[in-house]
Design a protein around this motif. Sequence first.
Motif, mmCIF file in Angstrom:
data_model
loop_
_atom_site.group_PDB
_atom_site.id
_atom_site.type_symbol
_atom_site.label_atom_id
_atom_site.label_comp_id
_atom_site.label_asym_id
_atom_site.label_seq_id
_atom_site.Cartn_x
_atom_site.Cartn_y
_atom_site.Cartn_z
ATOM 1 N N GLY A 1 15.855 1.675 -112.852
ATOM 2 C CA GLY A 1 17.008 1.125 -112.153
ATOM 3 C C GLY A 1 16.838 -0.374 -111.993
ATOM 4 N N VAL B 1 23.146 9.833 -105.467
ATOM 5 C CA VAL B 1 21.984 9.658 -104.597
ATOM 6 C C VAL B 1 21.383 11.034 -104.307
ATOM 7 N N ILE C 1 16.057 7.432 -111.624
ATOM 8 C CA ILE C 1 16.136 6.017 -112.007
ATOM 9 C C ILE C 1 15.686 5.127 -110.840
ATOM 10 N N HIS D 1 31.941 2.959 -111.298
ATOM 11 C CA HIS D 1 30.945 2.558 -110.311
ATOM 12 C C HIS D 1 31.483 2.732 -108.886
ATOM 13 N N ASP E 1 19.284 1.582 -116.454
ATOM 14 C CA ASP E 1 20.553 1.680 -115.734
ATOM 15 C C ASP E 1 20.823 0.355 -115.031
ATOM 16 N N LEU F 1 21.961 11.934 -113.228
ATOM 17 C CA LEU F 1 21.011 10.852 -112.977
ATOM 18 C C LEU F 1 20.850 10.718 -111.471
ATOM 19 N N SER G 1 29.353 7.137 -111.711
ATOM 20 C CA SER G 1 28.339 6.886 -110.693
ATOM 21 C C SER G 1 29.009 7.096 -109.339
ATOM 22 N N ARG H 1 19.857 8.628 -108.530
ATOM 23 C CA ARG H 1 19.517 7.278 -108.096
ATOM 24 C C ARG H 1 18.956 7.318 -106.683
ATOM 25 N N VAL H 2 18.303 6.238 -106.293
ATOM 26 C CA VAL H 2 17.626 6.131 -104.999
ATOM 27 C C VAL H 2 16.661 7.302 -104.795
ATOM 28 N N TRP I 1 19.057 -2.743 -110.205
ATOM 29 C CA TRP I 1 19.815 -3.477 -109.183
ATOM 30 C C TRP I 1 19.015 -4.681 -108.699
ATOM 31 N N GLN J 1 26.097 10.207 -111.803
ATOM 32 C CA GLN J 1 24.953 9.595 -111.123
ATOM 33 C C GLN J 1 25.183 9.754 -109.629
#
Length: 305
Positions: free
Chosen positions: A19, A180, A277, A125, A52, A204, A156, A206-207, A21, A178
């Motif tokens: 990831g 959390v 990710i 997003h 990502d 996917l 996402s 994330r976090v 960000w 995607q």
Amino acid sequence: MKYRRLGKTNLDISVIGIGTWQYGGEWGKDFGQFEVDAILDKANEEGINFLDTAECYGDHLSESLIGDYLSRNNREDWIVATKFGHHFHGNFERTRHWNANEVLKQLDASLKALRTDYIDLYQAHSCTDEEFNNDELWTMLDKQVEKGKIRNLGISLRSNEESYQTDNASEVNAGAIQVVYNRLDRKPEENIFPSSQKQNLGVLARVPLASGYLSGKYKPGATFRADDVRSKHDSEETAILLKQVEEIHKNEVPEGVPMATWALAWVLRHPAVTAVIPGCKTPEQVELNAKAALLAEDNHPQSQK
């Protein structure tokens, strides 16, 4: 490293991704090209092939740092995901842009920043349901898939509680979502994951380290710099989460296994999850994260033999 098919897409991705960000400057550090190069070199060495990013991690800044790297290395070695829907104006300041013409401009800007002529996974997003329900937008994106600018579409998710966009993912030709998901936040297990499995969507997570709280580095009372997005979190809630982390570390993490490695492997155990990710600030973090693949099950529904 282990690899899984990302749902109904044709992408075989490493179970550990990167990831990015943090490259946009909102995680308490500004990144130089040499630092990003070192992280991605280590990722390649570890067998990680999935990146990502997003249009608004900086004003295409994260994409540009990745693009510079890709221009000097083999683009075909990497599966690159980015996103659309926002424009970055400054740290934690964004505007929303969701009509078809605006998104087409974002796509071209992302391709330019990434120095590539195609994006492997292009993701809506954090859109609202109203922004999602836009036939003109998805028709335009389908045309970009036909032209080869985009290889696969994804979503996402803004929320890990509402399953409307997941339930309708196949209707807009999205092959992956995607969301959390981590040991502290298991909400997707209720509705989002069953819907994903029913449609054969890639997932996917994330976090996966809960904004670093599951890394084991932070204790209750920890504070963060003003330019770190975690400084925006409610301090009392953060303290409660970090207390939970202490209990999890004591009761669930096997002796000798780093907590971050365990936390990533925990997410990968779910049969709906394709890959995690986590964000990585150093090559050492990449190496530590990659070790979680050793704990991932070989008989996962999406595993590639």
